[in-house]
Design a protein around this motif. Sequence first.
Motif, PDB file in Angstrom:
ATOM      1  N   UNK A   1       0.968  -1.324  -0.002  1.00  0.00           N
ATOM      2  CA  UNK A   1      -0.044  -0.192   0.248  1.00  0.00           C
ATOM      3  C   UNK A   1       0.913   1.455  -0.027  1.00  0.00           C
ATOM      4  N   UNK A   2       1.960   0.756  -0.666  1.00  0.00           N
ATOM      5  CA  UNK A   2       3.215   2.243   0.276  1.00  0.00           C
ATOM      6  C   UNK A   2       3.049   3.245   0.846  1.00  0.00           C
ATOM      7  N   UNK A   3       3.053   2.308   2.178  1.00  0.00           N
ATOM      8  CA  UNK A   3       2.854   2.986   3.749  1.00  0.00           C
ATOM      9  C   UNK A   3       4.182   4.178   3.172  1.00  0.00           C
ATOM     10  N   UNK A   4       3.853   5.299   4.187  1.00  0.00           N
ATOM     11  CA  UNK A   4       4.983   6.374   4.533  1.00  0.00           C
ATOM     12  C   UNK A   4       5.862   6.467   5.231  1.00  0.00           C
ATOM     13  N   UNK A   5       5.147   4.584   6.056  1.00  0.00           N
ATOM     14  CA  UNK A   5       5.917   4.733   7.604  1.00  0.00           C
ATOM     15  C   UNK A   5       5.633   3.499   7.656  1.00  0.00           C
ATOM     16  N   UNK A   6       6.770   2.833   8.080  1.00  0.00           N
ATOM     17  CA  UNK A   6       6.509   1.016   8.096  1.00  0.00           C
ATOM     18  C   UNK A   6       7.060   0.302   9.712  1.00  0.00           C
ATOM     19  N   UNK A   7       6.248  -0.137  10.304  1.00  0.00           N
ATOM     20  CA  UNK A   7       6.647  -0.424  12.040  1.00  0.00           C
ATOM     21  C   UNK A   7       7.012  -2.536  11.728  1.00  0.00           C
ATOM     22  N   UNK A   8       8.096  -2.769  12.377  1.00  0.00           N
ATOM     23  CA  UNK A   8       8.692  -4.069  12.174  1.00  0.00           C
ATOM     24  C   UNK A   8       8.850  -4.267  13.814  1.00  0.00           C
ATOM     25  N   UNK A   9       8.073  -5.112  14.375  1.00  0.00           N
ATOM     26  CA  UNK A   9       8.841  -6.266  15.048  1.00  0.00           C
ATOM     27  C   UNK A   9       9.560  -7.098  15.151  1.00  0.00           C
ATOM     28  N   UNK A  10      10.532  -6.871  15.916  1.00  0.00           N
ATOM     29  CA  UNK A  10      11.806  -8.117  15.352  1.00  0.00           C
ATOM     30  C   UNK A  10      11.476  -9.177  14.148  1.00  0.00           C
ATOM     31  N   UNK A  11      11.627  -8.805  12.803  1.00  0.00           N
ATOM     32  CA  UNK A  11      12.096  -9.225  12.058  1.00  0.00           C
ATOM     33  C   UNK A  11      12.170  -9.991  11.517  1.00  0.00           C
ATOM     34  N   UNK A  12      13.182 -10.334  12.059  1.00  0.00           N
ATOM     35  CA  UNK A  12      14.464 -11.151  11.788  1.00  0.00           C
ATOM     36  C   UNK A  12      14.849 -12.282  12.642  1.00  0.00           C
ATOM     37  N   UNK A  13      13.696 -12.153  13.941  1.00  0.00           N
ATOM     38  CA  UNK A  13      14.290 -12.508  14.948  1.00  0.00           C
ATOM     39  C   UNK A  13      14.456 -14.405  15.206  1.00  0.00           C
ATOM     40  N   UNK A  14      13.366 -15.056  13.594  1.00  0.00           N
ATOM     41  CA  UNK A  14      12.812 -15.938  13.684  1.00  0.00           C
ATOM     42  C   UNK A  14      13.607 -16.852  12.550  1.00  0.00           C
TER      43      UNK A  14
END
Lengths: 354, 278
Positions: free
Chosen positions: A155-168
Amino acid sequence: MAGADMTLLAIDDISKNFGKHQALCDISLAIESGEFVSLLGPSGCGKTTLLRLIAGFLRADRGTISIAGEDVTGLPPHRRPLNTVFQNYALFPHLTVADNVAYGPRRTGAGKAEASRRAQEALDLVGLGEFGDRYPRQMSGGQQQRVALARAIVNRPKLLLLDEPLSALDLQLRKRMQIELKQLQEKIGIAFVFVTHDQEEAMAMSDRIAVMNAGRIEQVGTGAEIYRRPATRFVAEFIGEASLLPVQRTGNGALTIVPAVEASGRSVAVLRPEHAQIFAGQADASTSCNLLSMEGHVETVASIGGVTNIYVRALGHLVHARRLGLVESGLREGQKVVLGIDPQNLHLLEGPQP
Amino acid sequence: MTASRSVILGLVALPLVYFTAFFLVPLMTVFVASLTDAQQGGMTFSNYARILLDEYHWSVIAVTFRLGILTTLICIVLGYPLAWYLVRIVKWRTWRRICVILLVLPLFTSNIVRSFGWMVLLGRNGLVNETLQAGGLIERPIRFLGTETGILIGLVYILLPFVVLTIGNALAKVDHSLEQASADLGASSASTFWHVTFPLSIPGVVSGSIIVFALAVSAYVTPALLSGGRVTVLAVLVFQQYSSVFNFHYGGALAITLLVFTLLMIAIASLVSRLGAR
Ligand SMILES: Nc1ncnc2c1ncn2[C@@H]1O[C@H](COP(=O)(O)OP(=O)(O)OP(=O)(O)O)[C@@H](O)[C@H]1O
Ligand SMILES: [Mg+2]
């Protein structure tokens, strides 16, 4: 107003309690368009809670959040102009990968054809163009991670929130995804708020890092700033390694290191291990001028890979020094040595320390 | 080697023995009886011919399955919101526990008692009619007993807990973060329900429907008591043959007919739902 235009996300004096437990306390943070900001802190410090407040899944007890100048504090999640990559990815198991990614455009008014075209674009961007027909359960962890990313940016947001996206992910994949994620972020120019408790990850990827502890932000700055000039004792100890040494000023304004027994009530200086030099004797130490010197003995020598960690006991302090390569001959445990410290490399913590 | 082989044989044989003893043998007994001639012995299809070539039997089959389908539909329509309320709305654990206990408590009492209860409630001067009359909704009492409506009310009441439990179970398993992801992607609550929550709860709806449908078409006590002998379903015919006429051959054929039709209906339903999912 020029400054305000740049600020994409403004968090003002946010507090959040869970019953009696104060999860967040007076959090303020401003993030600019296209910026990569990491929230770094130990487990339970409130990183996820802050992210959920920004996304709208939680309501703050006090304070305001605005995005691109609009106050979103009271808006439900689906009306906020941002997207989230969830820690467990939260892919819809009943939809194909393509339908997962097309979900956002479909719900926000795009037609079927338009939505699937945009989904395909996003999948191509994360290198999964061929996998649209699969179901999430038929994808590996790393692939699912990318699907989650594609779904969040479609959706081309201006802001992306990522919660430990690589921890797994396992270490190899994790390193690779760090680079890919950073490149993608620069390419599409979306501001990232990236939660992690891995400081190397934060250092490697972020423009700025917000170090959190027990529901507060301790310091915000670039990786270099928080490493070189930690604002608090917590930051000094949490980021990298440090020896904390009590110091006082002598009459002529020069710093001296105070023995451990007289430490209480003094200001504290932060010494990074790479700045602690080790000499065989006092004579060697005084060849380079202006060094603070302390006599002591080696307590531990430990080589790990390319570096050697040496712990020296001096004035009752345990000082951590680090050398590249294997330790030079003659540095044994119990040996008497002289520590040399350039006062310029000592960073003084502000305020009285406990 | 031989020891482990005998262990494996045992593991295979035990469930086999179990299924044979408890399911296959009784079923085969009924099946063989249904194919045996009542007078002469020997194999015959006459028992089935007697059922399938007769209009009365077809009308009984129609009533049975009409009641089954309606009961299932009404149970789903009433049970889904109830399950939603229990799983999603109720925040207070104690209250949820009380609700669940109230829901399953009737299952511990006899079917007969509960059906008699409805006979009293639905009678000419029963509570239902009195309430409706007092409320001015009707002028003369409605006849429930001896009608399909009466049986339907009884069946829905008795079978509702099964749907609530299976749907509630499925709803509880829907990962909350999926609904949050949906909201995050711009879907309103209603949209999230239709596109995420409901599709993910369908397995619960399907298993609940199968249980309710199977129990409704094979129910004996409730239709027998609430019909007042005026409405006949297959299970009642079967019971008459076994308990008073002692014709196990014709009764067996009736039972097998019921079984085959039930399986057929479930097969059609699952086919339709699978096509619908495409
Ligand atoms: N829904 C909740 N109810 C009660 N307490 C909560 C809730 N969510 C979080 N907390 C508490 O708030 C504090 C912060 O939690 P949070 O999940 O934000 O930590 P975190 O920084 O994300 O930790 P981690 O790195 O382990 O994910 C914790 O002490 C946690 O127990
Ligand atoms: Mg967390």
